[in-house]
Design a protein around this motif. Structure first.
Motif, PDB file in Angstrom:
ATOM      1  N   GLU A 167      56.085  39.471  38.648  1.00  0.00           N
ATOM      2  CA  GLU A 167      57.232  38.731  39.187  1.00  0.00           C
ATOM      3  C   GLU A 167      57.080  37.234  38.920  1.00  0.00           C
ATOM      4  OE1 GLU A 167      59.579  38.042  43.441  1.00  0.00           O
ATOM      5  OE2 GLU A 167      57.797  39.315  43.362  1.00  0.00           O
ATOM      6  N   HIS A 168      55.864  36.730  39.064  1.00  0.00           N
ATOM      7  CA  HIS A 168      55.603  35.301  38.865  1.00  0.00           C
ATOM      8  C   HIS A 168      55.863  34.877  37.419  1.00  0.00           C
ATOM      9  CE1 HIS A 168      53.664  31.409  39.539  1.00  0.00           C
ATOM     10  NE2 HIS A 168      52.907  31.621  38.475  1.00  0.00           N
ATOM     11  N   VAL A 169      55.412  35.704  36.483  1.00  0.00           N
ATOM     12  CA  VAL A 169      55.545  35.368  35.063  1.00  0.00           C
ATOM     13  C   VAL A 169      56.935  35.710  34.538  1.00  0.00           C
ATOM     14  CG1 VAL A 169      54.602  35.804  32.758  1.00  0.00           C
ATOM     15  CG2 VAL A 169      53.065  35.662  34.713  1.00  0.00           C
ATOM     16  N   GLY A 170      57.539  36.748  35.112  1.00  0.00           N
ATOM     17  CA  GLY A 170      58.889  37.127  34.702  1.00  0.00           C
ATOM     18  C   GLY A 170      58.942  38.138  33.581  1.00  0.00           C
ATOM     19  N   VAL A 171      57.825  38.815  33.309  1.00  0.00           N
ATOM     20  CA  VAL A 171      57.805  39.858  32.296  1.00  0.00           C
ATOM     21  C   VAL A 171      57.059  41.069  32.845  1.00  0.00           C
ATOM     22  CG1 VAL A 171      57.919  38.242  30.359  1.00  0.00           C
ATOM     23  CG2 VAL A 171      55.682  38.976  31.213  1.00  0.00           C
ATOM     24  N   GLY A 172      57.291  42.222  32.221  1.00  0.00           N
ATOM     25  CA  GLY A 172      56.645  43.452  32.653  1.00  0.00           C
ATOM     26  C   GLY A 172      55.612  43.924  31.660  1.00  0.00           C
ATOM     27  N   HIS A 173      55.301  45.198  31.749  1.00  0.00           N
ATOM     28  CA  HIS A 173      54.272  45.817  30.906  1.00  0.00           C
ATOM     29  C   HIS A 173      54.622  45.693  29.427  1.00  0.00           C
ATOM     30  CE1 HIS A 173      51.258  48.672  29.586  1.00  0.00           C
ATOM     31  NE2 HIS A 173      52.187  49.459  29.067  1.00  0.00           N
ATOM     32  N   GLU A 174      53.670  45.181  28.641  1.00  0.00           N
ATOM     33  CA  GLU A 174      53.813  44.994  27.197  1.00  0.00           C
ATOM     34  C   GLU A 174      55.004  44.104  26.845  1.00  0.00           C
ATOM     35  OE1 GLU A 174      51.540  45.580  25.305  1.00  0.00           O
ATOM     36  OE2 GLU A 174      50.523  47.490  25.661  1.00  0.00           O
ATOM     37  N   THR A 196      56.384  39.885  26.601  1.00  0.00           N
ATOM     38  CA  THR A 196      55.870  38.547  26.319  1.00  0.00           C
ATOM     39  C   THR A 196      56.851  37.493  26.798  1.00  0.00           C
ATOM     40  OG1 THR A 196      54.769  39.417  24.333  1.00  0.00           O
ATOM     41  CG2 THR A 196      55.002  37.031  24.479  1.00  0.00           C
ATOM     42  N   THR A 197      56.331  36.415  27.345  1.00  0.00           N
ATOM     43  CA  THR A 197      57.180  35.332  27.825  1.00  0.00           C
ATOM     44  C   THR A 197      57.923  34.691  26.653  1.00  0.00           C
ATOM     45  OG1 THR A 197      55.299  33.794  27.672  1.00  0.00           O
ATOM     46  CG2 THR A 197      55.725  34.830  29.816  1.00  0.00           C
ATOM     47  N   SER A 198      59.045  34.068  26.953  1.00  0.00           N
ATOM     48  CA  SER A 198      59.890  33.495  25.902  1.00  0.00           C
ATOM     49  C   SER A 198      59.192  32.394  25.116  1.00  0.00           C
ATOM     50  CB  SER A 198      61.187  32.953  26.512  1.00  0.00           C
ATOM     51  OG  SER A 198      60.909  31.963  27.494  1.00  0.00           O
ATOM     52  N   ASP A 199      58.198  31.727  25.743  1.00  0.00           N
ATOM     53  CA  ASP A 199      57.472  30.682  25.024  1.00  0.00           C
ATOM     54  C   ASP A 199      56.340  31.245  24.169  1.00  0.00           C
ATOM     55  OD1 ASP A 199      55.583  31.378  26.914  1.00  0.00           O
ATOM     56  OD2 ASP A 199      55.595  29.465  27.969  1.00  0.00           O
ATOM     57  N   GLY A 200      56.138  32.557  24.230  1.00  0.00           N
ATOM     58  CA  GLY A 200      55.127  33.202  23.401  1.00  0.00           C
ATOM     59  C   GLY A 200      53.700  33.002  23.862  1.00  0.00           C
ATOM     60  N   LYS A 201      53.519  32.452  25.043  1.00  0.00           N
ATOM     61  CA  LYS A 201      52.155  32.146  25.482  1.00  0.00           C
ATOM     62  C   LYS A 201      51.476  33.292  26.224  1.00  0.00           C
ATOM     63  CE  LYS A 201      52.569  27.109  25.729  1.00  0.00           C
ATOM     64  NZ  LYS A 201      52.403  25.897  26.602  1.00  0.00           N
ATOM     65  N   ILE A 202      52.241  34.055  27.007  1.00  0.00           N
ATOM     66  CA  ILE A 202      51.656  35.081  27.876  1.00  0.00           C
ATOM     67  C   ILE A 202      52.316  36.432  27.639  1.00  0.00           C
ATOM     68  CG2 ILE A 202      51.206  35.799  30.251  1.00  0.00           C
ATOM     69  CD1 ILE A 202      49.690  33.294  29.542  1.00  0.00           C
ATOM     70  N   SER A 203      51.503  37.462  27.512  1.00  0.00           N
ATOM     71  CA  SER A 203      52.006  38.837  27.561  1.00  0.00           C
ATOM     72  C   SER A 203      51.188  39.581  28.599  1.00  0.00           C
ATOM     73  CB  SER A 203      51.916  39.524  26.190  1.00  0.00           C
ATOM     74  OG  SER A 203      50.614  39.435  25.643  1.00  0.00           O
ATOM     75  N   LEU A 204      51.796  40.579  29.207  1.00  0.00           N
ATOM     76  CA  LEU A 204      51.149  41.329  30.279  1.00  0.00           C
ATOM     77  C   LEU A 204      50.987  42.798  29.906  1.00  0.00           C
ATOM     78  CD1 LEU A 204      52.873  40.016  33.555  1.00  0.00           C
ATOM     79  CD2 LEU A 204      50.787  39.177  32.447  1.00  0.00           C
ATOM     80  N   GLU A 205      49.928  43.395  30.455  1.00  0.00           N
ATOM     81  CA  GLU A 205      49.696  44.821  30.240  1.00  0.00           C
ATOM     82  C   GLU A 205      49.037  45.414  31.478  1.00  0.00           C
ATOM     83  OE1 GLU A 205      47.271  47.889  27.247  1.00  0.00           O
ATOM     84  OE2 GLU A 205      47.241  45.730  26.874  1.00  0.00           O
ATOM     85  N   ARG A 206      49.507  46.582  31.872  1.00  0.00           N
ATOM     86  CA  ARG A 206      48.850  47.358  32.931  1.00  0.00           C
ATOM     87  C   ARG A 206      47.729  48.151  32.272  1.00  0.00           C
ATOM     88  NH1 ARG A 206      51.922  48.762  37.635  1.00  0.00           N
ATOM     89  NH2 ARG A 206      50.999  50.842  37.561  1.00  0.00           N
ATOM     90  N   LEU A 207      46.501  47.840  32.629  1.00  0.00           N
ATOM     91  CA  LEU A 207      45.352  48.507  32.036  1.00  0.00           C
ATOM     92  C   LEU A 207      44.837  49.611  32.951  1.00  0.00           C
ATOM     93  CD1 LEU A 207      43.311  45.481  30.641  1.00  0.00           C
ATOM     94  CD2 LEU A 207      44.731  47.065  29.354  1.00  0.00           C
ATOM     95  N   GLU A 208      44.462  50.732  32.347  1.00  0.00           N
ATOM     96  CA  GLU A 208      43.954  51.850  33.133  1.00  0.00           C
ATOM     97  C   GLU A 208      42.508  51.657  33.553  1.00  0.00           C
ATOM     98  OE1 GLU A 208      45.379  54.406  34.553  1.00  0.00           O
ATOM     99  OE2 GLU A 208      47.300  53.629  33.882  1.00  0.00           O
ATOM    100  N   CYS A 209      41.719  50.941  32.791  1.00  0.00           N
ATOM    101  CA  CYS A 209      40.338  50.683  33.187  1.00  0.00           C
ATOM    102  C   CYS A 209      39.775  49.550  32.352  1.00  0.00           C
ATOM    103  CB  CYS A 209      39.475  51.927  33.026  1.00  0.00           C
ATOM    104  SG  CYS A 209      37.796  51.705  33.674  1.00  0.00           S
ATOM    105  N   ASN A 210      39.088  48.636  33.021  1.00  0.00           N
ATOM    106  CA  ASN A 210      38.418  47.532  32.337  1.00  0.00           C
ATOM    107  C   ASN A 210      36.921  47.764  32.225  1.00  0.00           C
ATOM    108  OD1 ASN A 210      40.567  45.849  31.694  1.00  0.00           O
ATOM    109  ND2 ASN A 210      40.573  44.886  33.701  1.00  0.00           N
ATOM    110  N   ALA A 211      36.447  48.925  32.700  1.00  0.00           N
ATOM    111  CA  ALA A 211      35.018  49.249  32.672  1.00  0.00           C
ATOM    112  C   ALA A 211      34.202  48.190  33.404  1.00  0.00           C
ATOM    113  CB  ALA A 211      34.525  49.413  31.239  1.00  0.00           C
ATOM    114  N   ALA A 212      34.721  47.722  34.531  1.00  0.00           N
ATOM    115  CA  ALA A 212      34.025  46.707  35.321  1.00  0.00           C
ATOM    116  C   ALA A 212      34.301  46.946  36.803  1.00  0.00           C
ATOM    117  CB  ALA A 212      34.484  45.310  34.903  1.00  0.00           C
ATOM    118  N   CYS A 213      34.138  48.199  37.229  1.00  0.00           N
ATOM    119  CA  CYS A 213      34.504  48.582  38.592  1.00  0.00           C
ATOM    120  C   CYS A 213      33.728  47.803  39.651  1.00  0.00           C
ATOM    121  CB  CYS A 213      34.281  50.077  38.797  1.00  0.00           C
ATOM    122  SG  CYS A 213      35.264  51.123  37.698  1.00  0.00           S
ATOM    123  N   ASP A 214      32.500  47.381  39.327  1.00  0.00           N
ATOM    124  CA  ASP A 214      31.701  46.649  40.306  1.00  0.00           C
ATOM    125  C   ASP A 214      32.227  45.243  40.556  1.00  0.00           C
ATOM    126  OD1 ASP A 214      31.025  46.424  37.660  1.00  0.00           O
ATOM    127  OD2 ASP A 214      28.905  46.033  37.999  1.00  0.00           O
TER     128      ASP A 214
END
Length: 245
Positions: free
Chosen positions: A131-138, A140-158
């Motif tokens: 909501e803050h960035v204004g884009v959803g899964h996969e 990219t913001t209109s300025d091309g700086k930020i894209s977002l992705e929902r990741l299933e696992c980062n292998a860093a549960c701790d």
């Protein structure tokens, strides 16, 4: 004028079509300079494999490092260099989520929403950050700086909840810290990962590293810290060792 016939595929990496010739019905648009550089890097990568087609995964990262995603030109390039069909390239490129189908941002931000991260706040981080960035899964913001992705696992549960930016770790996040991180990235501020290198590279540069062309930052900074080392501390304190072979 193109007659509708597919151009003959080049053998290995010689006799390639120029950047403005028809390749399988698609007009290649890489400039001669870019084409020359890509071919040079591709030859180095292909030379590491006993079978040419085995280099497809790193070559997809290579073309992604040029375009910011696996473009149509990039798929054609991979097919030509490896002597396989574009359909074979597309089948692989669309199977793995690390290969993007449209341009990613300079900073590709992944939020883990798998079990532990979700329980620890990952779902809330995703909702507020999106909501803050204004884009959803996969997206990219209109300025091309930020894209977002929902990741299933980062292998860093701790370190849950965890985010990644261009595949570098940002541990123990909150909705507030996540939003501040993205704001700092968009403002061009110095942002450092929690672990690993002391600086962030761009998404394209990260893709180049994944292609097997190192940036010499792999050993920069600790890869493990905090909770990841607790088991090792207990083992040392108790004199425990792994069984000998």
């Amino acid at each position: 004028m193109w007659t509708g016939e597919r151009a003959p595929r080049a053998n290995k990496w010689t006799q390639h079509l120029s950047s403005h010739e028809w390749a399988g019905g698609t007009l290649m648009t890489y400039s001669p300079e870019i084409r020359e550089r890509l071919e040079r890097d591709a030859k180095e990568i292909i030379g590491r494999y006993p079978k040419t087609r085995s280099a497809l995964l790193p070559l997809l990262h290579l073309v992604q490092s040029e375009d910011g995603y696996v473009s149509d030109d990039g798929q054609e390039f991979c097919a030509e260099m490896l002597g396989i069909s574009k359909a074979e390239v597309t089948g692989v490129a669309t199977f793995y989520t690390m290969y993007k189908r449209k341009p990613a941002g300079d900073y590709h931000v992944g939020v883990c929403i798998n079990a532990l991260c979700a329980v620890m706040g990952g779902d809330q981080i995703w909702e507020e950050l999106s909501e803050h960035v204004g884009v959803g899964h996969e997206e990219t913001t209109s300025d091309g700086k930020i894209s977002l992705e929902r990741l299933e696992c980062n292998a860093a549960c701790d370190f849950a909840p965890v985010m990644m930016v261009n595949w570098e770790f940002f541990d123990n996040q909150t909705p507030e810290s996540a939003k501040q991180l993205v704001d700092d990235l968009r403002d061009g501020k110095d942002v450092r990962p929690t672990r690993g290198p002391k600086k962030l590279c761009s998404f394209k540069d990260a893709s180049r590293v994944l292609a097997g062309l190192p940036d010499d930052l792999a050993g920069d900074g600790p890869s493990a810290a905090g909770a990841s080392l607790e088991g090792l501390k207990v083992a040392k304190a108790n004199g425990w060792k792994a069984p000998e072979a």
